[in-house]
Structure formats: C-alpha cells, structure tokens
Write a protein that holds these residues in place. Structure first.
Motif, PDB file in Angstrom:
ATOM      1  N   VAL A  10       0.844  -1.196   0.000  1.00  0.00           N
ATOM      2  CA  VAL A  10       0.000   0.000   0.000  1.00  0.00           C
ATOM      3  C   VAL A  10       0.878   1.246   0.000  1.00  0.00           C
ATOM      4  CG1 VAL A  10      -1.891   1.219   1.145  1.00  0.00           C
ATOM      5  CG2 VAL A  10      -1.712  -1.275   1.355  1.00  0.00           C
ATOM      6  N   LEU A  11       0.528   2.193  -0.842  1.00  0.00           N
ATOM      7  CA  LEU A  11       1.182   3.498  -0.888  1.00  0.00           C
ATOM      8  C   LEU A  11       0.183   4.527  -0.383  1.00  0.00           C
ATOM      9  CD1 LEU A  11       3.492   5.423  -1.788  1.00  0.00           C
ATOM     10  CD2 LEU A  11       2.404   5.461  -4.063  1.00  0.00           C
ATOM     11  N   VAL A  12       0.569   5.326   0.609  1.00  0.00           N
ATOM     12  CA  VAL A  12      -0.316   6.340   1.184  1.00  0.00           C
ATOM     13  C   VAL A  12       0.227   7.721   0.871  1.00  0.00           C
ATOM     14  CG1 VAL A  12      -1.448   7.213   3.256  1.00  0.00           C
ATOM     15  CG2 VAL A  12      -0.954   4.765   3.055  1.00  0.00           C
ATOM     16  N   PHE A  13      -0.472   8.461   0.026  1.00  0.00           N
ATOM     17  CA  PHE A  13      -0.131   9.859  -0.213  1.00  0.00           C
ATOM     18  C   PHE A  13      -0.580  10.662   0.998  1.00  0.00           C
ATOM     19  CE2 PHE A  13      -0.820   9.065  -5.007  1.00  0.00           C
ATOM     20  CZ  PHE A  13       0.505   8.694  -5.163  1.00  0.00           C
ATOM     21  N   GLY A  14       0.341  11.439   1.574  1.00  0.00           N
ATOM     22  CA  GLY A  14       0.003  12.202   2.764  1.00  0.00           C
ATOM     23  C   GLY A  14      -0.111  11.322   3.985  1.00  0.00           C
ATOM     24  N   GLY A  15       0.777  10.338   4.081  1.00  0.00           N
ATOM     25  CA  GLY A  15       0.701   9.379   5.176  1.00  0.00           C
ATOM     26  C   GLY A  15       1.210   9.892   6.499  1.00  0.00           C
TER      27      GLY A  15
END
Length: 314
Positions: A10-15
């Motif tokens: 999983v890649l979270v933008f603004g993580g």
C-alpha cells in the motif's frame, strides 16, 4: 473483526497528516506493507509532489492499493496511479470532484465515499433503503472540540456561503434546518450540508436522500448557520475555530417512516482512518472503474472490520 485478507503493498499519499498517520499505522498493524509519500521528505518514506502525475504513477508501480489522504482532489492523479494497475482509494466528500471522476474511464479500481461521511453514512443509508424504500435523511454530528487537519478545515470553509443542487432547487450550506431527535444529543436543529453521498444515493435509489450537519456545540452549529448568510462568506480563506468540547462523532440514516440506524465513536480523524485502512482487506472485490464503498462491502462487514457498532430504532 472481519477475517484479514493477504498482505497488500500500500502506498499512502500524505501518510503523515491528521488522517494519513493513523491510516499508515493501522495498515501496518493489519500486516500490510506500507510506504508513505508526500512533499515533506522528513516525514514521508519518499519525497513526492503529487501534482506531477508522472511522478505519482512511477511511485505507484508495484502497489496493490494507493490511498490519497492529502485532501488534494485531482482526477489526473487518479488516472495516473491506476495506469500501472494499482487500485486507488480517495478520502473525499466533495461532490464536484466525485462527478469529475465519474466522467473518466479507469483501467483499475477507483474507490470513493471512504470515511465516515461519506462512507459509513452511505452504508447506513443503503441498508435503510433496503428495509424502508423511500426518502432518507442522513445526519452527520461532529465534535467541534477535535483538532482537525488542514484538509478537513479547508473543506468546511469551502461550504460556508456556497450552494448545491437539491432535486431541482439550490440550497445554501448550513441552512434549511429541521429539528430531530439525535441519540445522545436530544432534540437538535440540523442543517443541510453538501456531502457527496446524498447526490450519489439519490440517483442510485431514485428517491430523495438529503444530508444534514450539526456540531456537538449548539453555539458552534448556530455560528455556522449565521456565518453562511454573510455576503462575504464564500470568500473566507479558511474556517475559524468554533467552540466545542468533545471529539465525539455520530452518523445516522433516518427513513421517511422515522426508523433510524446509526454509528458513533470518538475522534473523527481516527474513525476516517479506521474505515480507510479496512479497505485494504476488501481490494479483491474491487472492479475496474469508479465505485463507492457501499458497492463493495455491507454495513455489517464494515462494522466488523472497524469495531464500530450499529444501533437501530424502529
């Protein structure tokens, strides 16, 4: 809790924001492999300007799921990250953005209406519609005592003074109040607000679905209702802090016959993150193209996945 699916990349933008931090932590607790991306190289696993679609697409290669927790609402971003084959989930409540996504064709799944409103509200309304076909009211109650992130604050600011279409009429946000009995709050005045799911569900159910909003503080709710009437309200650059004491939230669906179904908890940002993180457990169900949370999971499945209980009154 629902059974866990195989671990995802999983890649979270603004993580690292108000919601993204909790999304990242919860995903890792569920056993998923998570990377975070954003402009702040000191807080993200990778520095990335998501306004550059080619860079976002490159970052998404190898990911099973990309979650946008930045608050940035750009259809080009959704197209870019799904081109390599990753599913894309966006935490948004903005009707115009959802409409823009609806006009596009995607090679991979794009999931919206993820969070508590829309999200849990959509699931509550969908189940209510199956039991009691007809008009539905959605009520969103939030605690003004919670410190919200910049994206949530800006979203609220954009609503103040603006209008939205409502079954042939134009309605100003935080106007047209009705008085209802809200569990845990007593009789309260709730005001119309432009959450995207009311439009989506109205078209899908072919019956009026209307969203209403209140804050825990009567004074804060009244202040929004007064603020939206000011002629310069649409030009406000950001929402101002409003008086409130709690971080409690409640979302409720009410049928035209008066039956209600609701969920509640503490911490809106954490609840949004909890719903969002649970999406990784259902990615196998996603189909290419735009979908909403209520198309993918049932209310009971989401209750099990998040731990938030559903209460009902006939």
């Amino acid at each position: 809790m629902a059974a866990r699916s195989p671990a995802k990349n999983v890649l979270v933008f603004g993580g690292y924001g108000a919601v993204g931090t909790s999304v990242t932590r919860l995903l890792r607790e569920r056993g998923h492999s998570v990377r975070t991306a954003g402009r702040d190289a000191n807080r993200a696993d990778m520095a990335l300007d998501i306004t550059d679609p080619s860079s976002a697409a490159a970052a998404a290669k190898g990911a099973d799921l990309v979650i946008n927790a930045t608050g940035s609402e750009d259809p080009e971003l959704a197209s870019a990250v799904t081109e390599p084959g990753a599913a894309f989930a966006d935490i948004t409540a903005t009707s115009s953005y959802v409409d823009a996504l609806s006009a596009r064709r995607f090679q991979a799944p794009v999931l919206v209406s993820v969070g508590i409103a829309p999200g849990l509200t959509s699931l509550l309304a969908a189940q209510m519609h199956r039991k009691y076909p007809g008009a539905i009211d959605i009520i969103v109650a939030l605690g003004a005592g919670e410190h919200h992130g910049a994206a949530a604050t800006e979203w609220t600011a954009r609503l103040v003074g603006s209008r939205f279409p409502d079954h042939g009429a134009l309605v100003r946000n935080f106007s047209a109040p009705v008085t209802v009995e809200v569990p845990g709050y007593g009789k309260r005045r709730v005001y119309r607000a432009d959450f995207s799911d009311q439009h989506i569900l109205s078209r899908e159910f072919k019956t009026p679905v209307r969203s209403y909003f209140m804050l825990d503080s009567r004074l804060a709710t009244f202040a929004l209702a007064m603020l939206t009437r000011l002629p310069w309200a649409p030009k406000l650059p950001s929402a101002k802090p409003l008086p409130g004491t709690t971080d409690r939230w409640l979302v409720l669906a009410r049928s035209h016959l008066g039956a209600i179904s609701y969920m509640s908890g503490r911490g809106q940002s954490h609840a949004t993150a909890t719903v969002t993180a649970s999406v990784a457990d259902f990615t196998e169900r996603l189909q290419p193209g735009l979908q909403h949370l209520h198309h993918v999971v049932s209310l009971n499945e989401m209750a099990q996945a998040t731990g938030y209980k559903v209460a009902e009154r006939p």
